[in-house]
Design a protein around this motif. Structure first.
Motif, PDB file in Angstrom:
ATOM      1  N   LEU A  33       0.828  -1.215   0.000  1.00  0.00           N
ATOM      2  CA  LEU A  33       0.000   0.000   0.000  1.00  0.00           C
ATOM      3  C   LEU A  33       0.856   1.256   0.000  1.00  0.00           C
ATOM      4  N   VAL A  34       1.896   1.256   0.813  1.00  0.00           N
ATOM      5  CA  VAL A  34       2.792   2.416   0.843  1.00  0.00           C
ATOM      6  C   VAL A  34       3.423   2.615  -0.534  1.00  0.00           C
ATOM      7  N   LEU A  35       3.882   1.531  -1.131  1.00  0.00           N
ATOM      8  CA  LEU A  35       4.486   1.615  -2.459  1.00  0.00           C
ATOM      9  C   LEU A  35       3.485   2.157  -3.485  1.00  0.00           C
ATOM     10  N   ALA A  36       2.246   1.679  -3.424  1.00  0.00           N
ATOM     11  CA  ALA A  36       1.219   2.152  -4.357  1.00  0.00           C
ATOM     12  C   ALA A  36       0.957   3.651  -4.180  1.00  0.00           C
ATOM     13  N   VAL A  37       0.907   4.105  -2.939  1.00  0.00           N
ATOM     14  CA  VAL A  37       0.711   5.541  -2.694  1.00  0.00           C
ATOM     15  C   VAL A  37       1.890   6.317  -3.257  1.00  0.00           C
ATOM     16  N   TRP A  38       3.086   5.816  -3.022  1.00  0.00           N
ATOM     17  CA  TRP A  38       4.266   6.511  -3.536  1.00  0.00           C
ATOM     18  C   TRP A  38       4.248   6.591  -5.059  1.00  0.00           C
ATOM     19  N   ILE A  39       3.797   5.553  -5.718  1.00  0.00           N
ATOM     20  CA  ILE A  39       3.817   5.515  -7.176  1.00  0.00           C
ATOM     21  C   ILE A  39       2.706   6.371  -7.785  1.00  0.00           C
ATOM     22  N   TYR A  40       1.500   6.290  -7.213  1.00  0.00           N
ATOM     23  CA  TYR A  40       0.345   6.906  -7.857  1.00  0.00           C
ATOM     24  C   TYR A  40      -0.083   8.246  -7.271  1.00  0.00           C
ATOM     25  N   ARG A  44       3.827  13.611  -7.107  1.00  0.00           N
ATOM     26  CA  ARG A  44       4.674  12.457  -6.805  1.00  0.00           C
ATOM     27  C   ARG A  44       5.452  12.676  -5.510  1.00  0.00           C
ATOM     28  N   VAL A  45       5.636  11.582  -4.793  1.00  0.00           N
ATOM     29  CA  VAL A  45       6.476  11.614  -3.591  1.00  0.00           C
ATOM     30  C   VAL A  45       7.929  11.687  -4.061  1.00  0.00           C
ATOM     31  N   PRO A  46       8.687  12.625  -3.538  1.00  0.00           N
ATOM     32  CA  PRO A  46      10.086  12.740  -3.964  1.00  0.00           C
ATOM     33  C   PRO A  46      10.873  11.468  -3.633  1.00  0.00           C
ATOM     34  N   VAL A  47      11.761  11.110  -4.525  1.00  0.00           N
ATOM     35  CA  VAL A  47      12.595   9.918  -4.332  1.00  0.00           C
ATOM     36  C   VAL A  47      13.367  10.028  -3.018  1.00  0.00           C
ATOM     37  N   ARG A  48      13.823  11.217  -2.702  1.00  0.00           N
ATOM     38  CA  ARG A  48      14.550  11.432  -1.453  1.00  0.00           C
ATOM     39  C   ARG A  48      13.711  11.009  -0.245  1.00  0.00           C
TER      40      ARG A  48
END
Length: 162
Positions: A33-40, A44-48
């Motif tokens: 779920l965290v990964l999905a939020v980060w991706i979509y 966008r969530v900063p890579v940092r």
């Protein structure tokens, strides 16, 4: 941290997988779920930020894995305030409003059943582990409270949702 600390606690004590296996599944579901939020998520969530929070989680797991045996019970006791913090605001809101709104009683019933079953399996498969028993008993009491509120406020909830 709740599921990771529970998994690590059981793993380090060499307890049977049947006593904590569902926590492994829920841990990976939460990570997905965290990964999905980060991706979509937009923006966008900063890579940092992703690197920081992933590193923090991995560091937390490493610290938990390195705990001396005498401190392992802290892995369970520290989860109890999180459990209370997730249900108590709902209980208070229900009492203030005089209804439960869209709270799913079936979910509360299944969580109550799960906590009750875990109390039984803990005693039969692990023994009288005070941290685990307190954790599951706290969850059972909180979900029972929500179910009782659902019963008490059922008519007003019906009116509010109509």
């Amino acid at each position: 941290p709740i599921n990771s600390s529970t998994v690590i606690y059981h793993f380090l004590l060499g307890l049977p997988l049947s006593t904590y296996g569902e926590n492994i599944v829920v841990l990976f579901q939460n990570l997905a779920l965290v990964l999905a939020v980060w991706i979509y998520r937009e923006p966008r969530v900063p890579v940092r930020s992703m690197v920081f929070w992933t590193s923090a989680f991995l560091l937390l797991c490493a610290v938990q894995l390195a705990l001396p045996p005498a401190l392992l019970p802290l892995l369970i006791y520290i989860n109890i305030p999180f459990g209370i913090g997730s249900a108590l605001p709902q209980i208070i809101d229900n009492a203030k409003q005089g209804h439960t709104g869209q709270l799913a009683m079936l979910t509360c019933l299944m969580k109550l059943a799960g906590c009750t079953i875990r109390l039984f399996t803990t005693v039969t498969q692990i023994g009288l582990d005070p941290g685990l028993l307190l954790s599951y008993a706290t969850g059972a009491i909180l979900n029972l409270t929500l179910l009782v509120q659902g019963w008490i406020y059922r008519e007003e909830t019906g009116r509010v949702l109509a």
